[in-house]
Design a protein around this motif. Structure first.
Motif, PDB file in Angstrom:
ATOM      1  N   THR A  67       6.530   3.279   1.502  1.00 25.23           N
ATOM      2  CA  THR A  67       5.843   1.989   1.485  1.00 25.23           C
ATOM      3  C   THR A  67       4.519   2.065   2.235  1.00 25.23           C
ATOM      4  O   THR A  67       4.228   3.019   2.947  1.00 25.23           O
ATOM      5  N   GLU A  68       3.717   1.012   2.069  1.00 25.93           N
ATOM      6  CA  GLU A  68       2.457   0.920   2.811  1.00 25.93           C
ATOM      7  C   GLU A  68       2.713   0.873   4.311  1.00 25.93           C
ATOM      8  O   GLU A  68       1.931   1.394   5.113  1.00 25.93           O
ATOM      9  N   LEU A  69       3.828   0.245   4.722  1.00 22.92           N
ATOM     10  CA  LEU A  69       4.157   0.192   6.141  1.00 22.92           C
ATOM     11  C   LEU A  69       4.347   1.590   6.709  1.00 22.92           C
ATOM     12  O   LEU A  69       3.852   1.906   7.793  1.00 22.92           O
ATOM     13  N   ARG A  70       5.075   2.419   5.994  1.00 23.49           N
ATOM     14  CA  ARG A  70       5.306   3.786   6.468  1.00 23.49           C
ATOM     15  C   ARG A  70       3.987   4.532   6.583  1.00 23.49           C
ATOM     16  O   ARG A  70       3.756   5.248   7.569  1.00 23.49           O
ATOM     17  N   ARG A  71       3.116   4.386   5.605  1.00 25.00           N
ATOM     18  CA  ARG A  71       1.827   5.061   5.651  1.00 25.00           C
ATOM     19  C   ARG A  71       0.985   4.555   6.826  1.00 25.00           C
ATOM     20  O   ARG A  71       0.258   5.320   7.460  1.00 25.00           O
TER      21      ARG A  71
END
Length: 242
Positions: free
Chosen positions: A201-205
């Motif tokens: 996800t964008e959060l992980r990135r």
């Protein structure tokens, strides 16, 4: 455009089961690719090639679909992890790898707590959709379904927890209650840590790209292994004290 054959109601029991299987398979594909939270009933209907109203003849809600998948996930994971634990138990005669067993005492060896913890953690992390389902089941999947659906799911989950617990007791000195606690901790923490890890996800990135958020990067397998290893060592120490 949905074809007449796709939108026609399944009449025979076999046709109904086949249609339900196609719906479950579609939900699995979507949830695996995008996460359960983002998948709607309309998405599943489109994926399987049915009108949403037609799909409601087979499942009342999206939660019922995913609760069914959760039950299947429990059965599949239980069988797989019990087979791995049985392999570990077969090495307790001293023929298993030295790194996974403790020095012999009494009747033979038993796998080190860390090895058992890693086995449980890795078996869960290898099943991303199951981890996602484990997190969502108590939060919402049990909330928008019939009581009979909840009862059916709970009976399945309870039976598999007991089966895995019995397998654990063959490789570790645990009481039935302790074994159940280990399984409950493993599965509940797997679900929670998977959400925190936010893989793909964008959060992980964001977490990985911002040094100030490095603490938010969660690697599920080692974290879960550490937690379960501590629990197993604690139970082992309690047993030795007795």
């Amino acid at each position: 455009m949905v074809s007449r054959s796709q939108s026609t109601r399944a009449r025979s029991p076999e046709a109904k089961r086949a249609r339900e299987a196609s719906i479950l398979a579609a939900a699995t594909r979507l949830a695996t690719a995008n996460g359960i939270r983002s998948v709607t009933l309309t998405d599943i209907a489109a994926e399987v090639g049915m009108h949403k109203s037609a799909m409601l003849r087979y499942f009342e809600t999206r939660e019922e679909i995913f609760l069914r998948l959760a039950a299947a996930g429990w059965v599949e994971w239980s069988q797989a992890v019990r087979e791995r634990l049985a392999d570990a138990a077969s090495g307790m005669d001293g023929e298993g790898p030295a790194s996974t067993t403790q020095p012999a005492s009494g009747a033979g060896r038993e796998p080190r707590p860390h090895a058992v913890a890693a086995l449980l953690a890795e078996s869960l992390v290898a099943r991303p959709l199951f981890c996602d389902l484990l997190a969502h089941t108590p939060m919402n999947l049990e909330r928008n379904v019939s009581l009979e659906s909840v009862r059916s799911f709970k009976l399945t989950a309870i039976a598999e927890v007991a089966a895995v617990g019995e397998a654990l007791r063959r490789v570790a000195k645990l009481s039935p209650a302790q074994a159940g606690n280990v399984v409950a901790t493993a599965t509940s923490m797997a679900g929670a840590l998977w959400q925190m890890a936010a893989p793909g996800t964008e959060l992980r990135r964001l977490y990985e790209s911002d040094p100030d958020l490095a603490h938010a990067v969660v690697d599920v397998a080692p974290r879960l292994t550490d937690i379960l290893g501590g629990l197993l060592r604690g139970y082992g120490a309690d047993g030795e004290a007795e």
